[in-house]
Design a protein around this motif. Sequence first.
Motif, PDB file in Angstrom:
ATOM      1  N   ARG A  62       0.831  -1.208   0.000  1.00  9.60           N
ATOM      2  CA  ARG A  62       0.000   0.000   0.000  1.00  9.60           C
ATOM      3  C   ARG A  62       0.859   1.249   0.000  1.00  9.60           C
ATOM      4  N   ASP A  63       0.394   2.238  -0.746  1.00 10.75           N
ATOM      5  CA  ASP A  63       1.056   3.529  -0.788  1.00 10.75           C
ATOM      6  C   ASP A  63       0.451   4.432   0.284  1.00 10.75           C
ATOM      7  N   VAL A  64       0.991   5.639   0.417  1.00 14.86           N
ATOM      8  CA  VAL A  64       0.468   6.627   1.362  1.00 14.86           C
ATOM      9  C   VAL A  64      -0.713   7.300   0.671  1.00 14.86           C
ATOM     10  N   THR A  65      -1.909   7.126   1.210  1.00 15.08           N
ATOM     11  CA  THR A  65      -3.096   7.673   0.560  1.00 15.08           C
ATOM     12  C   THR A  65      -3.435   9.092   1.009  1.00 15.08           C
ATOM     13  N   GLY A  71       5.755  16.270   4.578  1.00 17.11           N
ATOM     14  CA  GLY A  71       6.032  14.916   5.054  1.00 17.11           C
ATOM     15  C   GLY A  71       7.191  14.272   4.321  1.00 17.11           C
ATOM     16  N   GLN A  72       7.866  13.370   5.004  1.00 19.18           N
ATOM     17  CA  GLN A  72       9.000  12.640   4.439  1.00 19.18           C
ATOM     18  C   GLN A  72       8.503  11.297   3.896  1.00 19.18           C
ATOM     19  N   TYR A  73       8.736  11.039   2.614  1.00 17.23           N
ATOM     20  CA  TYR A  73       8.257   9.830   1.958  1.00 17.23           C
ATOM     21  C   TYR A  73       9.322   9.322   0.984  1.00 17.23           C
ATOM     22  N   VAL A  74       9.016   8.188   0.374  1.00 20.84           N
ATOM     23  CA  VAL A  74       9.828   7.696  -0.734  1.00 20.84           C
ATOM     24  C   VAL A  74       8.918   7.711  -1.951  1.00 20.84           C
ATOM     25  N   ALA A  75       9.296   8.490  -2.955  1.00 19.74           N
ATOM     26  CA  ALA A  75       8.496   8.615  -4.170  1.00 19.74           C
ATOM     27  C   ALA A  75       8.955   7.583  -5.189  1.00 19.74           C
ATOM     28  N   VAL A  76       7.996   6.940  -5.814  1.00 20.30           N
ATOM     29  CA  VAL A  76       8.270   6.121  -6.988  1.00 20.30           C
ATOM     30  C   VAL A  76       7.787   6.965  -8.160  1.00 20.30           C
ATOM     31  N   VAL A  77       8.741   7.453  -8.945  1.00 21.99           N
ATOM     32  CA  VAL A  77       8.419   8.293 -10.091  1.00 21.99           C
ATOM     33  C   VAL A  77       8.186   7.356 -11.280  1.00 21.99           C
ATOM     34  N   LEU A  78       6.954   7.352 -11.736  1.00 22.98           N
ATOM     35  CA  LEU A  78       6.537   6.417 -12.779  1.00 22.98           C
ATOM     36  C   LEU A  78       6.899   6.897 -14.176  1.00 22.98           C
ATOM     37  N   ALA A  79       6.642   8.166 -14.458  1.00 17.88           N
ATOM     38  CA  ALA A  79       6.861   8.687 -15.808  1.00 17.88           C
ATOM     39  C   ALA A  79       7.100  10.184 -15.755  1.00 17.88           C
ATOM     40  N   TYR A  96      -4.052  -1.734 -10.478  1.00 14.35           N
ATOM     41  CA  TYR A  96      -3.611  -2.416  -9.259  1.00 14.35           C
ATOM     42  C   TYR A  96      -4.138  -1.725  -8.002  1.00 14.35           C
ATOM     43  N   GLY A  97      -5.045  -0.771  -8.191  1.00 12.93           N
ATOM     44  CA  GLY A  97      -5.666  -0.109  -7.052  1.00 12.93           C
ATOM     45  C   GLY A  97      -4.949   1.128  -6.550  1.00 12.93           C
ATOM     46  N   TYR A  98      -4.040   1.685  -7.332  1.00 14.93           N
ATOM     47  CA  TYR A  98      -3.295   2.885  -6.928  1.00 14.93           C
ATOM     48  C   TYR A  98      -3.852   4.109  -7.638  1.00 14.93           C
ATOM     49  N   MET A  99      -3.746   5.268  -6.964  1.00 14.69           N
ATOM     50  CA  MET A  99      -4.123   6.529  -7.560  1.00 14.69           C
ATOM     51  C   MET A  99      -2.887   7.425  -7.537  1.00 14.69           C
ATOM     52  N   ALA A 100      -2.117   7.380  -8.612  1.00 15.53           N
ATOM     53  CA  ALA A 100      -0.895   8.179  -8.710  1.00 15.53           C
ATOM     54  C   ALA A 100      -1.272   9.638  -8.936  1.00 15.53           C
ATOM     55  N   LEU A 126       3.931   7.943  -7.070  1.00 14.65           N
ATOM     56  CA  LEU A 126       3.255   7.409  -5.887  1.00 14.65           C
ATOM     57  C   LEU A 126       4.172   7.647  -4.708  1.00 14.65           C
ATOM     58  N   LEU A 127       3.603   7.840  -3.528  1.00 12.52           N
ATOM     59  CA  LEU A 127       4.393   8.033  -2.317  1.00 12.52           C
ATOM     60  C   LEU A 127       4.241   6.821  -1.404  1.00 12.52           C
ATOM     61  N   PHE A 128       5.366   6.391  -0.823  1.00 10.23           N
ATOM     62  CA  PHE A 128       5.380   5.274   0.114  1.00 10.23           C
ATOM     63  C   PHE A 128       6.021   5.729   1.416  1.00 10.23           C
ATOM     64  N   ALA A 129       5.671   5.052   2.499  1.00 10.85           N
ATOM     65  CA  ALA A 129       6.140   5.431   3.827  1.00 10.85           C
ATOM     66  C   ALA A 129       7.618   5.145   4.028  1.00 10.85           C
TER      67      ALA A 129
END
Length: 161
Positions: A62-65, A71-79, A96-100, A126-129
Motif C-alpha cells: 500500500r502507498d500513502v493515501t 512529510g518525508q516519503y519515498v516517491a516512486v516516479v513512474l513517468a 492495481y488499485g493505486y491513484m498516482a 506514488l508516495l510510500f512510507a
Amino acid sequence: MRRIPTLLAPGLLLGLVLAVAGCGTDGPADPVPDPGVSAAPVRAGASDGDPGQAPDEIVFPRDVTSPEQGGQYVAVVLAMGSQDELDASLASVSQYGYMAGISDVACLAGAGDVLGLDEGAVVSSLLFANHRKARAFADAYVAAEDGLMVGRASVTAYCLD
C-alpha cells in the motif's frame, strides 16, 4: 494488499526476495539516492518460466493515501514527459488499485537531484512510507507490467494543499 498472478523467471523472483529482505530501515526519508537506483528507466527481464508451472503471486504494498504537506516519503516516479505518457502511467497503476498523482518535480523535493530530472519537469508518482515498501512496489510493478519507470527517491512532499 492486492495479489495478482503472473509468471516470473526463478532468478527474477529470487532477486525480488533478496532485494526486499535487504532493504533499508523504516526511518525518515532523506534526499539521497536509493542504492541500486539509476535515473535510467528500469525494465524487467522477459519470463522464461515453464508455462506448465502454477503462476507465482506478486504482492503490491500500500502507498500513502493521505500524504501531509512537508512529510518525508519515498516517491516512486513512474513517468515524465508528455501528458499522454503521464496519463498512461496513471492508468497502468490504477489497475492495481493505486491513484498516482501528477505534479512538478519541485513538489517532490529531493527527487529531481537524485533522479537527474530537470527543474520544471512534470512527473507522475506514488508516495510510500519507507524504502522497503517503495522497492517492493517498484519490483512488483516492473515485473507485472514488463514496463518502464523513472526511479525512486527520498522526498519531502509539497504542493498538497
